[in-house]
Design a protein around this motif. Structure first.
Motif, PDB file in Angstrom:
ATOM      1  N   ASP A  57      37.704  66.101  43.133  1.00  0.00           N
ATOM      2  CA  ASP A  57      37.100  67.068  44.057  1.00  0.00           C
ATOM      3  C   ASP A  57      35.925  67.786  43.402  1.00  0.00           C
ATOM      4  OD1 ASP A  57      38.938  66.409  45.979  1.00  0.00           O
ATOM      5  OD2 ASP A  57      40.225  68.162  45.645  1.00  0.00           O
ATOM      6  N   ALA A  58      36.120  68.139  42.141  1.00  0.00           N
ATOM      7  CA  ALA A  58      35.060  68.831  41.407  1.00  0.00           C
ATOM      8  C   ALA A  58      33.843  67.939  41.240  1.00  0.00           C
ATOM      9  CB  ALA A  58      35.579  69.277  40.035  1.00  0.00           C
ATOM     10  N   LEU A  59      34.083  66.669  40.953  1.00  0.00           N
ATOM     11  CA  LEU A  59      32.985  65.726  40.761  1.00  0.00           C
ATOM     12  C   LEU A  59      32.221  65.505  42.057  1.00  0.00           C
ATOM     13  CD1 LEU A  59      31.896  64.153  38.355  1.00  0.00           C
ATOM     14  CD2 LEU A  59      33.279  62.196  39.059  1.00  0.00           C
ATOM     15  N   GLN A  60      32.935  65.422  43.171  1.00  0.00           N
ATOM     16  CA  GLN A  60      32.276  65.264  44.471  1.00  0.00           C
ATOM     17  C   GLN A  60      31.397  66.482  44.768  1.00  0.00           C
ATOM     18  OE1 GLN A  60      34.791  65.485  47.938  1.00  0.00           O
ATOM     19  NE2 GLN A  60      33.303  64.441  49.258  1.00  0.00           N
ATOM     20  N   TYR A  61      31.906  67.666  44.493  1.00  0.00           N
ATOM     21  CA  TYR A  61      31.143  68.896  44.723  1.00  0.00           C
ATOM     22  C   TYR A  61      29.911  68.924  43.817  1.00  0.00           C
ATOM     23  CZ  TYR A  61      30.290  73.869  45.613  1.00  0.00           C
ATOM     24  OH  TYR A  61      29.727  75.068  45.978  1.00  0.00           O
ATOM     25  N   ALA A  62      30.106  68.617  42.551  1.00  0.00           N
ATOM     26  CA  ALA A  62      28.997  68.643  41.591  1.00  0.00           C
ATOM     27  C   ALA A  62      27.912  67.638  41.976  1.00  0.00           C
ATOM     28  CB  ALA A  62      29.512  68.353  40.182  1.00  0.00           C
ATOM     29  N   HIS A  63      28.321  66.425  42.371  1.00  0.00           N
ATOM     30  CA  HIS A  63      27.348  65.412  42.790  1.00  0.00           C
ATOM     31  C   HIS A  63      26.632  65.852  44.064  1.00  0.00           C
ATOM     32  CE1 HIS A  63      29.267  61.789  40.469  1.00  0.00           C
ATOM     33  NE2 HIS A  63      28.553  62.593  39.704  1.00  0.00           N
ATOM     34  N   GLY A  64      27.372  66.422  45.002  1.00  0.00           N
ATOM     35  CA  GLY A  64      26.792  66.837  46.268  1.00  0.00           C
ATOM     36  C   GLY A  64      25.693  67.874  46.095  1.00  0.00           C
ATOM     37  N   PHE A  65      25.877  68.752  45.112  1.00  0.00           N
ATOM     38  CA  PHE A  65      24.908  69.833  44.887  1.00  0.00           C
ATOM     39  C   PHE A  65      24.085  69.645  43.610  1.00  0.00           C
ATOM     40  CE2 PHE A  65      27.945  71.670  47.808  1.00  0.00           C
ATOM     41  CZ  PHE A  65      27.119  72.331  48.701  1.00  0.00           C
ATOM     42  N   CYS A  66      24.156  68.433  43.025  1.00  0.00           N
ATOM     43  CA  CYS A  66      23.368  68.094  41.826  1.00  0.00           C
ATOM     44  C   CYS A  66      23.604  69.108  40.694  1.00  0.00           C
ATOM     45  CB  CYS A  66      21.881  68.020  42.164  1.00  0.00           C
ATOM     46  SG  CYS A  66      21.492  66.819  43.444  1.00  0.00           S
ATOM     47  N   LEU A  67      24.873  69.410  40.443  1.00  0.00           N
ATOM     48  CA  LEU A  67      25.226  70.362  39.397  1.00  0.00           C
ATOM     49  C   LEU A  67      25.640  69.629  38.124  1.00  0.00           C
ATOM     50  CD1 LEU A  67      27.372  72.875  41.516  1.00  0.00           C
ATOM     51  CD2 LEU A  67      24.947  73.023  40.924  1.00  0.00           C
ATOM     52  N   PRO A  68      25.297  70.180  36.969  1.00  0.00           N
ATOM     53  CA  PRO A  68      25.612  69.528  35.694  1.00  0.00           C
ATOM     54  C   PRO A  68      27.070  69.740  35.276  1.00  0.00           C
ATOM     55  CG  PRO A  68      24.469  71.591  35.282  1.00  0.00           C
ATOM     56  CD  PRO A  68      24.516  71.422  36.779  1.00  0.00           C
ATOM     57  N   ALA A  69      27.989  69.157  36.038  1.00  0.00           N
ATOM     58  CA  ALA A  69      29.416  69.256  35.727  1.00  0.00           C
ATOM     59  C   ALA A  69      30.044  67.883  35.930  1.00  0.00           C
ATOM     60  CB  ALA A  69      30.086  70.292  36.614  1.00  0.00           C
ATOM     61  N   PHE A  70      31.076  67.586  35.170  1.00  0.00           N
ATOM     62  CA  PHE A  70      31.665  66.248  35.209  1.00  0.00           C
ATOM     63  C   PHE A  70      33.173  66.272  35.472  1.00  0.00           C
ATOM     64  CE2 PHE A  70      31.091  67.832  30.937  1.00  0.00           C
ATOM     65  CZ  PHE A  70      32.389  67.773  30.417  1.00  0.00           C
ATOM     66  N   ASP A  71      33.770  67.459  35.536  1.00  0.00           N
ATOM     67  CA  ASP A  71      35.185  67.576  35.883  1.00  0.00           C
ATOM     68  C   ASP A  71      35.457  69.013  36.353  1.00  0.00           C
ATOM     69  OD1 ASP A  71      35.169  69.104  33.571  1.00  0.00           O
ATOM     70  OD2 ASP A  71      36.413  67.718  32.410  1.00  0.00           O
ATOM     71  N   ALA A  72      36.719  69.292  36.672  1.00  0.00           N
ATOM     72  CA  ALA A  72      37.064  70.616  37.196  1.00  0.00           C
ATOM     73  C   ALA A  72      36.763  71.721  36.198  1.00  0.00           C
ATOM     74  CB  ALA A  72      38.541  70.634  37.595  1.00  0.00           C
ATOM     75  N   SER A  73      37.094  71.490  34.961  1.00  0.00           N
ATOM     76  CA  SER A  73      36.898  72.527  33.947  1.00  0.00           C
ATOM     77  C   SER A  73      35.429  72.883  33.759  1.00  0.00           C
ATOM     78  CB  SER A  73      37.497  72.050  32.611  1.00  0.00           C
ATOM     79  OG  SER A  73      37.263  73.013  31.598  1.00  0.00           O
ATOM     80  N   SER A  74      34.574  71.859  33.674  1.00  0.00           N
ATOM     81  CA  SER A  74      33.143  72.124  33.457  1.00  0.00           C
ATOM     82  C   SER A  74      32.507  72.776  34.688  1.00  0.00           C
ATOM     83  CB  SER A  74      32.401  70.840  33.080  1.00  0.00           C
ATOM     84  OG  SER A  74      32.512  69.859  34.093  1.00  0.00           O
ATOM     85  N   LEU A  75      32.996  72.423  35.891  1.00  0.00           N
ATOM     86  CA  LEU A  75      32.451  73.043  37.102  1.00  0.00           C
ATOM     87  C   LEU A  75      32.895  74.509  37.192  1.00  0.00           C
ATOM     88  CD1 LEU A  75      30.803  72.749  39.670  1.00  0.00           C
ATOM     89  CD2 LEU A  75      32.861  71.922  40.838  1.00  0.00           C
ATOM     90  N   ASN A  76      34.138  74.778  36.853  1.00  0.00           N
ATOM     91  CA  ASN A  76      34.618  76.162  36.843  1.00  0.00           C
ATOM     92  C   ASN A  76      33.829  77.001  35.838  1.00  0.00           C
ATOM     93  OD1 ASN A  76      36.586  75.641  38.771  1.00  0.00           O
ATOM     94  ND2 ASN A  76      38.139  75.123  37.257  1.00  0.00           N
ATOM     95  N   SER A  77      33.553  76.427  34.692  1.00  0.00           N
ATOM     96  CA  SER A  77      32.775  77.143  33.672  1.00  0.00           C
ATOM     97  C   SER A  77      31.369  77.442  34.164  1.00  0.00           C
ATOM     98  CB  SER A  77      32.707  76.312  32.376  1.00  0.00           C
ATOM     99  OG  SER A  77      33.988  76.154  31.817  1.00  0.00           O
ATOM    100  N   LEU A  78      30.791  76.482  34.893  1.00  0.00           N
ATOM    101  CA  LEU A  78      29.443  76.669  35.422  1.00  0.00           C
ATOM    102  C   LEU A  78      29.405  77.837  36.417  1.00  0.00           C
ATOM    103  CD1 LEU A  78      27.043  73.851  36.473  1.00  0.00           C
ATOM    104  CD2 LEU A  78      27.477  75.702  38.065  1.00  0.00           C
ATOM    105  N   PHE A  79      30.408  77.924  37.280  1.00  0.00           N
ATOM    106  CA  PHE A  79      30.462  79.020  38.249  1.00  0.00           C
ATOM    107  C   PHE A  79      30.539  80.382  37.559  1.00  0.00           C
ATOM    108  CE2 PHE A  79      32.108  76.056  41.680  1.00  0.00           C
ATOM    109  CZ  PHE A  79      31.012  76.237  42.499  1.00  0.00           C
ATOM    110  N   LEU A  80      31.141  80.405  36.379  1.00  0.00           N
ATOM    111  CA  LEU A  80      31.343  81.677  35.672  1.00  0.00           C
ATOM    112  C   LEU A  80      30.235  82.002  34.680  1.00  0.00           C
ATOM    113  CD1 LEU A  80      35.190  81.401  34.990  1.00  0.00           C
ATOM    114  CD2 LEU A  80      34.041  82.765  36.745  1.00  0.00           C
ATOM    115  N   ASP A  81      29.326  81.049  34.458  1.00  0.00           N
ATOM    116  CA  ASP A  81      28.232  81.246  33.500  1.00  0.00           C
ATOM    117  C   ASP A  81      27.060  81.944  34.187  1.00  0.00           C
ATOM    118  OD1 ASP A  81      26.206  81.149  31.641  1.00  0.00           O
ATOM    119  OD2 ASP A  81      26.353  78.989  31.270  1.00  0.00           O
ATOM    120  N   ALA A  82      26.867  83.210  33.881  1.00  0.00           N
ATOM    121  CA  ALA A  82      25.839  84.020  34.556  1.00  0.00           C
ATOM    122  C   ALA A  82      24.429  83.488  34.361  1.00  0.00           C
ATOM    123  CB  ALA A  82      25.917  85.469  34.071  1.00  0.00           C
TER     124      ALA A  82
END
Length: 200
Positions: free
Chosen positions: A35-60
């Motif tokens: 799910d995280a990978l689909q979201y990251a790909h959809g919005f072209c975000l530099p994340a490759f799994d749930a943990s990295s996407l969660n970290s990105l959301f919290l990185d100011a």
């Protein structure tokens, strides 16, 4: 109240930012890597799994973080001081003044801001609704989600816009309704942007 196009544009983007924040808040924290990978790909975000996407959301420092997205919404609210009612502006200002970089708190404040705007004048709510629905449709196209409700809501918004003179959206809107894909979405978005930039 007759809105200046620049004010209408700020209200539109406030609708987009708050809707974007609220959706991300509803998904956070991501637990499933797919799910995280689909979201990251959809919005072209530099994340490759749930943990990295969660970290990105919290990185100011990241443009897509809760903190940065909320800052964009705050800037729009500040710019609307002379447009919103005194009561609404005071309420919104108090909400954003107390917000900090805690993701949960930002999520609560985004929802509260949403409620304050919904109680404003018809014109304000119209452009706010346009922003909300455009943001939802953008996400639904990117993530291949069901679009039926959003398309129906947008149809109502476009009809109301036509009544106040924004009739140049209709052709692009009909194309988007028939084929809700990236190309038609961007063409429709371009038409909206053009109307913000000219007198209608």
């Amino acid at each position: 109240m007759i809105l200046l196009n620049s004010n209408a544009q700020q209200i539109f983007w406030l609708g987009r930012y708050l809707t974007r924040i609220q959706y991300a808040c509803g998904q956070f924290p991501f637990l499933d890597n797919q799910d995280a990978l689909q979201y990251a790909h959809g919005f072209c975000l530099p994340a490759f799994d749930a943990s990295s996407l969660n970290s990105l959301f919290l990185d100011a420092e990241q443009p897509s973080s809760f903190s940065q997205q909320f800052q964009y919404a705050k800037d729009n609210i500040q710019d609307l001081r002379g447009v919103l009612s005194a009561k609404a502006y005071a309420e919104l200002n108090q909400l954003i003044k107390n917000a900090h970089e805690n993701a949960t708190y930002i999520c609560d404040v985004a929802g509260d801001c949403h409620e304050v705007i919904e109680a404003e004048s018809e014109d304000v709510f119209l452009f706010f609704s346009l922003g909300q629905n455009i943001e939802q449709l953008d996400r639904q196209i990117r993530l291949k989600q069901d679009q039926a409700v959003t398309l129906n809501n947008l149809n109502k918004v476009v009809e109301l816009l036509t009544q106040i003179g924004w009739d140049k959206l209709d052709d692009a809107w009909q194309q988007l309704k028939l084929n809700p894909d990236n190309m038609n979405f961007y063409q429709f978005s371009d038409h909206i942007q053009n109307l913000f930039e000219v007198d209608v």
